[in-house]
Scaffold this active site. Structure first.
Site, PDB file in Angstrom:
ATOM      1  N   ALA A 183       0.465  -7.817   3.456  1.00  0.00           N
ATOM      2  CA  ALA A 183      -0.972  -7.944   3.241  1.00  0.00           C
ATOM      3  C   ALA A 183      -1.644  -6.669   3.707  1.00  0.00           C
ATOM      4  O   ALA A 183      -1.131  -5.958   4.567  1.00  0.00           O
ATOM      5  CB  ALA A 183      -1.534  -9.136   4.010  1.00  0.00           C
ATOM      6  N   TYR A 235       1.095  -5.874  15.704  1.00  0.00           N
ATOM      7  CA  TYR A 235       2.248  -4.969  15.708  1.00  0.00           C
ATOM      8  C   TYR A 235       3.464  -5.737  16.236  1.00  0.00           C
ATOM      9  O   TYR A 235       3.392  -6.371  17.276  1.00  0.00           O
ATOM     10  CB  TYR A 235       1.926  -3.753  16.590  1.00  0.00           C
ATOM     11  N   LYS A 257      -1.774   3.827  24.911  1.00  0.00           N
ATOM     12  CA  LYS A 257      -0.897   4.913  24.479  1.00  0.00           C
ATOM     13  C   LYS A 257      -1.245   6.181  25.256  1.00  0.00           C
ATOM     14  O   LYS A 257      -2.330   6.313  25.834  1.00  0.00           O
ATOM     15  CB  LYS A 257      -1.089   5.171  22.986  1.00  0.00           C
ATOM     16  N   ASN A 266       0.834  -1.204   0.000  1.00  0.00           N
ATOM     17  CA  ASN A 266       0.000   0.000   0.000  1.00  0.00           C
ATOM     18  C   ASN A 266       0.865   1.249   0.000  1.00  0.00           C
ATOM     19  O   ASN A 266       1.950   1.289   0.582  1.00  0.00           O
ATOM     20  CB  ASN A 266      -0.932   0.005   1.209  1.00  0.00           C
TER      21      ASN A 266
END
Length: 300
Positions: free
Chosen positions: A82, A278, A159, A59
């Site tokens: 992906a 992640y 976060k 992408n």
């Protein structure tokens, strides 16, 4: 092959062989009834060869997504292996997050690959402020290396920025890390059969590395088992001192609470949550999310 809606049906060859050799006193109908409970009729696991990048997965922008995704939040796709897609199994639609080692094609500074979803953060720190996520996760595969310290993949994280500097510009507070546990398959091969889930928590604001974070074991999740997850990050009154408040990251995983108070609450500026897949320092990671919801409350 990549597609937005992926439904794969699995019918083991060994089952057909078993039908041929079983005693004739058992009808095939009876055998089918017994096996139907034990067999997993559908799967969305990627068993193709592991590569860094694919043409379809490369992408150009981080926000690459499909129209009207079932998972809440804004896509952050930094993997060329992906793109985000979805699979439907037994009426439940799952967000598919697959990443591989060295597949971050958008960051030139060595950051780990990820396909995550970010959620609007609670920007206030008053008692009663919070950000709250709920969802159901299935873990099919996580990163594997030659070092236990580098194994595993983050599935969700808290976060939040803080005052006074220290650490990255957008620091993690705690990350929930799934590490693979191996066992034999039907052919005797060692494969990932379950995942030990840890909370990787800061020791001080901006903490990173061995000195800045601790790894706390929480639970074990069998491969592919749908597990409900809640994560709430927010502020509550300190019961021991009414002039102070607590910044907390409270999780409920598979019905069991895992609460934690974040260090230096007086420095906190935000409460935020990201989820998906992640970090993969070796091999491939495959995480699935369904039934996701998000809410936040902001009190000055």
């Amino acid at each position: 092959m990549k597609q937005d809606k992926l439904t794969l049906h699995f019918f083991p060859l060994v089952f057909l062989v078993a039908l041929a050799v079983l005693p004739s006193c058992n009808s095939k109908e009876e055998i089918l009834d017994e096996m139907e409970v034990e067999m997993q009729p559908v799967t969305d696991e990627d068993t193709s060869p592991i590569t860094e990048c694919t043409t379809a997965g490369t992408n150009a922008v981080r926000e690459t997504d499909i129209p009207n995704p079932v998972n809440v939040g804004t896509a952050d796709d930094r993997s060329c292996y992906a793109n985000y897609m979805e699979s439907t199994i037994d009426g439940t639609t799952w967000g598919v997050y697959n990443i591989t080692h060295n597949s971050n094609h958008l960051d030139a500074n060595g950051l780990q690959p990820r396909i995550e979803r970010s959620l609007n953060r609670s920007q206030t720190t008053g008692v009663g402020s919070y950000a709250r996520f709920t969802g159901t996760v299935r873990i099919l595969e996580t990163g594997k290396t030659n070092s236990d310290g580098s194994d595993g993949t983050y599935i969700i994280q808290a976060k939040g920025k803080h005052t006074g500097g220290g650490g990255s510009n957008d620091p993690a507070i705690c990350l929930y890390l799934a590490k693979p546990v191996y066992g034999p398959d039907s052919n005797g091969n060692q494969v990932q059969v379950s995942f030990d889930l840890f909370r990787e928590q800061i020791n001080f604001r901006g903490g990173s590395g061995e000195q800045g974070r601790d790894l706390v074991f929480l639970t074990n999740i069998p491969k592919g088992e749908a597990t409900d997850v809640e994560l709430e990050v927010g502020f509550r009154q300190d019961p021991d001192d009414p002039t102070r408040k607590i910044h907390y990251a409270d999780a409920v995983i598979g019905g069991t609470p895992y609460n934690w108070n974040i260090p230096e609450p007086e420095r906190a500026l935000q409460s935020g949550i990201r989820y998906g897949a992640y970090r993969v320092k070796g091999g491939r990671a495959q995480i699935r999310w369904a039934n996701t919801t998000y809410e936040k409350v902001e009190i000055q």
